[in-house]
Motif scaffolding. Structure first.
Motif, PDB file in Angstrom:
ATOM      1  N   MET A 124       4.368   6.606  11.173  1.00 32.38           N
ATOM      2  CA  MET A 124       3.489   5.437  11.173  1.00 32.38           C
ATOM      3  C   MET A 124       3.182   5.015   9.720  1.00 32.38           C
ATOM      4  O   MET A 124       2.895   5.847   8.873  1.00 32.38           O
ATOM      5  N   LYS A 125       3.251   3.726   9.504  1.00 30.73           N
ATOM      6  CA  LYS A 125       2.988   3.220   8.156  1.00 30.73           C
ATOM      7  C   LYS A 125       1.499   3.291   7.842  1.00 30.73           C
ATOM      8  O   LYS A 125       0.648   3.084   8.705  1.00 30.73           O
ATOM      9  N   ASN A 126       1.221   3.568   6.575  1.00 30.58           N
ATOM     10  CA  ASN A 126      -0.159   3.591   6.082  1.00 30.58           C
ATOM     11  C   ASN A 126      -0.357   2.351   5.224  1.00 30.58           C
ATOM     12  O   ASN A 126       0.080   2.303   4.069  1.00 30.58           O
ATOM     13  N   ALA A 127      -1.014   1.318   5.804  1.00 29.72           N
ATOM     14  CA  ALA A 127      -1.146   0.030   5.118  1.00 29.72           C
ATOM     15  C   ALA A 127      -1.946   0.171   3.826  1.00 29.72           C
ATOM     16  O   ALA A 127      -1.628  -0.463   2.805  1.00 29.72           O
ATOM     17  N   ILE A 147      -2.040   0.307  -2.213  1.00 28.46           N
ATOM     18  CA  ILE A 147      -2.290   1.031  -3.468  1.00 28.46           C
ATOM     19  C   ILE A 147      -0.986   1.208  -4.240  1.00 28.46           C
ATOM     20  O   ILE A 147      -0.932   1.042  -5.468  1.00 28.46           O
ATOM     21  N   GLN A 148       0.098   1.529  -3.507  1.00 25.74           N
ATOM     22  CA  GLN A 148       1.404   1.674  -4.143  1.00 25.74           C
ATOM     23  C   GLN A 148       1.820   0.374  -4.838  1.00 25.74           C
ATOM     24  O   GLN A 148       2.277   0.385  -5.986  1.00 25.74           O
ATOM     25  N   ASP A 149       1.639  -0.753  -4.144  1.00 26.60           N
ATOM     26  CA  ASP A 149       2.002  -2.058  -4.725  1.00 26.60           C
ATOM     27  C   ASP A 149       1.183  -2.341  -5.984  1.00 26.60           C
ATOM     28  O   ASP A 149       1.692  -2.914  -6.954  1.00 26.60           O
ATOM     29  N   PHE A 150      -0.081  -1.962  -5.949  1.00 28.91           N
ATOM     30  CA  PHE A 150      -0.934  -2.174  -7.112  1.00 28.91           C
ATOM     31  C   PHE A 150      -0.460  -1.323  -8.286  1.00 28.91           C
ATOM     32  O   PHE A 150      -0.282  -1.812  -9.419  1.00 28.91           O
ATOM     33  N   ASN A 172       8.093   8.813  -4.548  1.00 24.31           N
ATOM     34  CA  ASN A 172       7.043   9.590  -5.206  1.00 24.31           C
ATOM     35  C   ASN A 172       5.762   8.779  -5.384  1.00 24.31           C
ATOM     36  O   ASN A 172       4.657   9.308  -5.265  1.00 24.31           O
ATOM     37  N   LEU A 173       5.902   7.490  -5.679  1.00 25.75           N
ATOM     38  CA  LEU A 173       4.724   6.648  -5.872  1.00 25.75           C
ATOM     39  C   LEU A 173       3.944   6.506  -4.572  1.00 25.75           C
ATOM     40  O   LEU A 173       2.703   6.501  -4.571  1.00 25.75           O
ATOM     41  N   LEU A 174       4.653   6.406  -3.457  1.00 27.68           N
ATOM     42  CA  LEU A 174       3.971   6.321  -2.165  1.00 27.68           C
ATOM     43  C   LEU A 174       3.239   7.620  -1.864  1.00 27.68           C
ATOM     44  O   LEU A 174       2.119   7.614  -1.320  1.00 27.68           O
ATOM     45  N   GLU A 175       3.853   8.758  -2.213  1.00 30.48           N
ATOM     46  CA  GLU A 175       3.199  10.050  -2.023  1.00 30.48           C
ATOM     47  C   GLU A 175       1.897  10.119  -2.820  1.00 30.48           C
ATOM     48  O   GLU A 175       0.866  10.624  -2.338  1.00 30.48           O
ATOM     49  N   ILE A 176       1.940   9.619  -4.046  1.00 29.14           N
ATOM     50  CA  ILE A 176       0.722   9.580  -4.878  1.00 29.14           C
ATOM     51  C   ILE A 176      -0.319   8.686  -4.216  1.00 29.14           C
ATOM     52  O   ILE A 176      -1.504   9.048  -4.103  1.00 29.14           O
ATOM     53  N   ALA A 177       0.104   7.497  -3.775  1.00 29.37           N
ATOM     54  CA  ALA A 177      -0.824   6.533  -3.176  1.00 29.37           C
ATOM     55  C   ALA A 177      -1.504   7.093  -1.938  1.00 29.37           C
ATOM     56  O   ALA A 177      -2.684   6.807  -1.672  1.00 29.37           O
ATOM     57  N   ARG A 178      -0.767   7.887  -1.133  1.00 29.72           N
ATOM     58  CA  ARG A 178      -1.346   8.456   0.089  1.00 29.72           C
ATOM     59  C   ARG A 178      -2.504   9.411  -0.220  1.00 29.72           C
ATOM     60  O   ARG A 178      -3.396   9.620   0.601  1.00 29.72           O
TER      61      ARG A 178
END
Length: 639
Positions: free
Chosen positions: A1-4, A9-12, A26-32
């Motif tokens: 499931m996507k985490n909006a 946060i990743q886009d920012f 890796n950036l998405l992992e950080i954002a989560r």
């Protein structure tokens, strides 16, 4: 499931260094794993000596100020805006935080766990280098050659080198001096001076200083038999006594003595002869305090025989300014001293011109400096602005007298041009017939500017309402001041126009807090510190001091100091304006000295981040004082 939320946060983060160098996975992992923090204005993220957190931070919106504590006050040394990183200490060091991080407005901050972030970036050289540089720039001042490698918290306070700045420190004076009243008998006053072993005594009337009696007065007036020894003091005292404020510096005290050709100064509570006597300063006090200072330049100016002599002296004044800046002498003291030296140079130029004319002036006159010279804020060699006022004469003599003063003014302005003060591009000089007039003509001119303000009238008000006496009969200047105060009293239309003019230059920051720079022309992409930052503060001080009916305070910093005194409810704003103005003036002066220019246009690319933060901090008082003007003169709809 996507985490909006994580994806937003990743886009920012992807928009900013060093995150743009991290791959998407890796950036998405950080954002989560980011924790979103909301801070109210003045909330602390961390404080000095707090134990380090398990996260570092990225500003998502708002602004976080980094400061140190000095003498119980927070000293701002950096400001983090959107995308800026802070709190990197736990990433590289284990000791406590060395700064405060406090929200300067409502802010959202992303907390990034170090345990999650570290393994991802440890093999990414670009990211590591960026973080190391960020850590260094947030805690050190690498561009400071003198203190290279020292923490900002160790060197943001200027070195107190008393041997270098002693001349600019407040002079030690004799407090609670012996005094006498005007009707005391000279015999007994002389006996008191002898028994107390003092060479002077202040004469008062109702506890206010009205004169001074010195050994010289006793020798020249009593010992010679001009007056009997039983005469009252008021017959032989020297009057008026020159008064100064308590915090006067050594250099300023000597300049005052040389300017007025006296050997003593009376210290009063507010520097005028209308307040209580606090002490006395003698020439001996100055000799003891120092051996050599800018007073030497004043003596050289008085002895100058020609234009070349004056030019050499003005070049030495420029060196004095540079040396004073280098030694971190407060800019206010530099302005005060240089202002007096500029006046002395102009005065000597006038004296030389009168000698060249070969004919004494046909009537009383006064020479005025106007604009920045009139405010004693001209540190750099910019253009000259001046005016001449002469006594009313009969119609038959008018042309002859005016022609004399126009010729005199032309000689003076040419001399000043050769000295280094450029001709005014708008020809606002005493050599222009428009600005060489009788006192009645000047009073009529100010009357018209005040009652028919219009665009041109207001422009003239912003220049000619800042004037300073240089030479001649000072009473002519006072007559003009009387007219200005009378005609501006409760003049709502005039203040509406003057207030609207003062609001024409708002805070020079864009929507995203970027500097507003020149868009085209010779100075493209530079910051106009004169029109965008200094003039708003100058214009605001002028209208507020004028509406308060205060006379003879023309310097912008002094105007704000006086406003803070008479309006304690707004003292915080006015004190901030004073500090901001002096710092902005220092920025301009340093720029001008560095590039041998008028310092008006700053190249922002050559400023350190710390300097940019200082500049932006100096803009807030502009907004605050303009709000006072809007409310006081009901300009919300007018503007």
């Amino acid at each position: 499931m996507k985490n909006a939320i994580a994806e937003r946060i990743q886009d920012f983060l992807r928009k900013f260094h060093p995150f743009k160098s991290i791959n998407d996975e890796n950036l998405l992992e950080i954002a989560r794993n980011v924790t979103v923090l909301y801070l109210e204005k003045n909330d602390y993220l961390f404080k000095v000596n707090d134990g380090t957190h398990d996260s570092f931070y990225v500003v998502a919106s708002g602004a976080i100020g980094l400061s140190i504590t000095s003498d119980s006050d927070d000293v701002l040394i950096d400001k983090c805006d959107e995308g800026d990183i802070l709190g990197l200490r736990p990433f590289f060091a284990k000791d406590n935080y060395l700064m405060n991080a406090k929200a300067r407005e409502e802010s959202i901050v992303y907390a990034i766990p170090i345990d999650i972030f570290k393994p991802i970036v440890i093999k990414n050289t670009k990211v590591l280098e960026f973080l190391l540089q960020s850590f260094a720039s947030n805690t050190r001042n690498p561009l400071d050659k003198k203190n290279k490698g020292k923490l900002l918290s160790e060197n943001v306070i200027y070195d107190d080198n008393s041997s270098e700045i002693q001349y600019y420190q407040p002079i030690h004076y004799t407090k609670n001096p012996v005094t006498a009243s005007t009707l005391d008998i000279t015999r007994y006053v002389a006996q008191t001076m002898s028994s107390k072993k003092i060479g002077s005594i202040i004469i008062h009337e109702n506890k206010l200083p009205v004169g001074i009696l010195t050994d010289k007065d006793l020798r020249s007036k009593i010992a010679t038999g001009l007056f009997p020894i039983d005469t009252t003091i008021n017959k032989i005292m020297s009057s008026p006594v020159i008064t100064v404020a308590e915090n006067i510096s050594i250099v300023e005290a000597q300049l005052m003595m040389l300017k007025h050709n006296v050997g003593h100064l009376c210290v009063t509570k507010d520097g005028t002869n209308l307040s209580e006597i606090k002490g006395i300063i003698s020439e001996h006090d100055i000799v003891v305090a120092q051996a050599n200072n800018p007073g030497v330049l004043l003596r050289q100016t008085r002895r100058a025989q020609n234009t070349e002599d004056l030019r050499n002296i003005r070049q030495k004044v420029t060196d004095l300014i540079q040396n004073s800046i280098d030694k971190n002498i407060p800019i206010y003291h530099i302005c005060s001293i240089v202002g007096e030296l500029n006046i002395a140079i102009t005065k000597r130029a006038i004296e030389q011109a009168i000698e060249k004319m070969g004919i004494p002036p046909p009537t009383q006159f006064t020479w005025l400096n106007i604009g920045s010279q009139g405010r004693k804020e001209q540190l750099l060699l910019t253009d000259q602005d001046n005016a001449l006022v002469f006594e009313d004469v009969s119609d038959e003599r008018y042309d002859e007298v005016k022609n004399y003063f126009l010729t005199l003014a032309e000689i003076v302005t040419k001399k000043l041009n050769k000295v280094g003060y450029e001709f005014c591009p708008a020809n606002m000089m005493a050599s222009n017939p428009l600005w060489c007039r009788t006192v009645s003509e000047w009073k009529n001119q100010f009357y018209n500017w005040i009652h028919s303000p219009g665009e041109k009238g207001i422009l003239m008000c912003t220049i000619f309402f800042d004037y300073d006496f240089v030479y001649g009969d000072e009473n002519l200047m006072h007559a003009i001041t009387d007219t200005i105060l009378k005609e501006t009293y409760d003049n709502q239309l005039f203040y509406a126009y003057l207030g609207a003019n003062a609001l024409e230059n708002p805070v020079p920051l864009g929507f995203f807090r970027q500097f507003l720079v020149e868009n085209d022309g010779e100075h493209k992409d530079t910051f106009d510190i004169k029109s965008r930052a200094l003039l708003p503060l100058i214009d605001a001080a002028r209208i507020l001091i004028l509406s308060s009916g205060i006379r003879n305070i023309n310097n912008t910093a002094l105007r704000y100091a006086k406003l803070a005194e008479i309006e304690p409810q707004n003292a915080v704003v006015y004190n901030s304006c004073e500090e901001a103005f002096l710092e902005l003036l220092k920025f301009r002066t340093e720029e001008g000295l560095l590039y041998n220019s008028d310092g008006r246009y700053l190249n922002l690319k050559e400023l350190t981040k710390l300097d940019k933060v200082k500049l932006k901090n100096d803009f807030q008082p502009i907004n605050d004082v303009q709000e006072i003007i809007k409310n006081r003169f009901k300009l919300t709809y007018f503007t």
